[in-house]
Design an enzyme around this catalytic site. Structure first.
Site, PDB file in Angstrom:
ATOM      1  NE  ARG A  34      -4.024  -0.276   0.911  1.00  0.00           N
ATOM      2  CZ  ARG A  34      -4.761  -0.149  -0.200  1.00  0.00           C
ATOM      3  NH1 ARG A  34      -4.918   1.025  -0.778  1.00  0.00           N
ATOM      4  NH2 ARG A  34      -5.362  -1.184  -0.717  1.00  0.00           N
ATOM      5  CG  HIS A  50      -1.439   1.516  -4.680  1.00  0.00           C
ATOM      6  ND1 HIS A  50      -2.400   2.320  -4.118  1.00  0.00           N
ATOM      7  CD2 HIS A  50      -1.891   1.195  -5.911  1.00  0.00           C
ATOM      8  CE1 HIS A  50      -3.396   2.483  -4.976  1.00  0.00           C
ATOM      9  NE2 HIS A  50      -3.107   1.811  -6.068  1.00  0.00           N
TER      10      HIS A  50
END
Length: 196
Positions: A35, A38
């Protein structure tokens, strides 16, 4: 309740995993690493982040049991979805030897007490101040960004022995700090045998 993942996010993760093998990470560590990468489109975070799976498991449980989430700046709070956060920066005042960010952390601790999850993505002085308190945190996500004090404050966090997510370099910021917390928010809560 599990969150519905948008097709664009699914494709982004597919491309991330095509460029970087994250399968060797334990589940929560993998969730945080992916995450954060990302959020920044920066694969270098895979080697830059420092965390412990056991700490993440305990923090995940505390978060889903309702532990407060404290942020150093509103931008970090804005990036955290599905959860209210505490930010006292607006009420803080700088003084001799005390930045507004550090004072905001003091005020937040007075409000929430021990056991919170602390998400610091902006000010190294906020992280430094947290380390002076007896905060007994469930987790400190210490990812402040900058060329002055960021590396040193994150090193001090790791040396403190507190449960933490940090990184070694100057990189960091609001987006990656909130992404690390969101990884724990989005990760499924294990079902107990009694509820099955």
């Amino acid at each position: 309740m599990n969150r519905v993942v948008h097709p664009i996010e699914e494709e982004s993760y597919r491309r991330l995993r095509a460029r970087l093998d994250t399968s060797h990470f334990p589940p929560l560590t993998r969730a945080v690493v992916e995450r954060v990468i990302h959020s920044a489109a920066d694969l270098e975070y895979a080697d830059d982040l420092v965390m412990d799976e056991g700490d993440l498991e305990r923090a995940h449980a505390a978060l889903h049991a309702g532990a407060p989430v404290v942020v150093d700046v509103e931008m970090v709070g804005a990036g955290i979805t599905r959860r209210e956060t505490v930010c006292r920066l607006k009420d803080a005042v700088a003084g001799p030897g005390l930045t507004r960010s550090a004072h905001g952390i003091r005020l937040a601790y007075e409000q929430v007490g021990p056991g919170a999850l602390w998400v610091i993505g902006n000010a190294p002085t906020a992280l430094e101040e947290l380390l002076t308190l007896d905060a007994d945190p469930a987790l400190v996500i210490g990812l402040p960004v900058g060329f002055v004090g960021a590396v040193e404050s994150k090193a001090a966090l790791r040396e403190s022995g507190l449960p933490a997510v940090s990184n070694v370099s100057e990189k960091g910021g609001s987006a990656v700090a909130s992404a690390a917390l969101n990884a724990l928010l989005y990760h499924p809560v294990p079902q107990s045998k009694e509820t099955l």
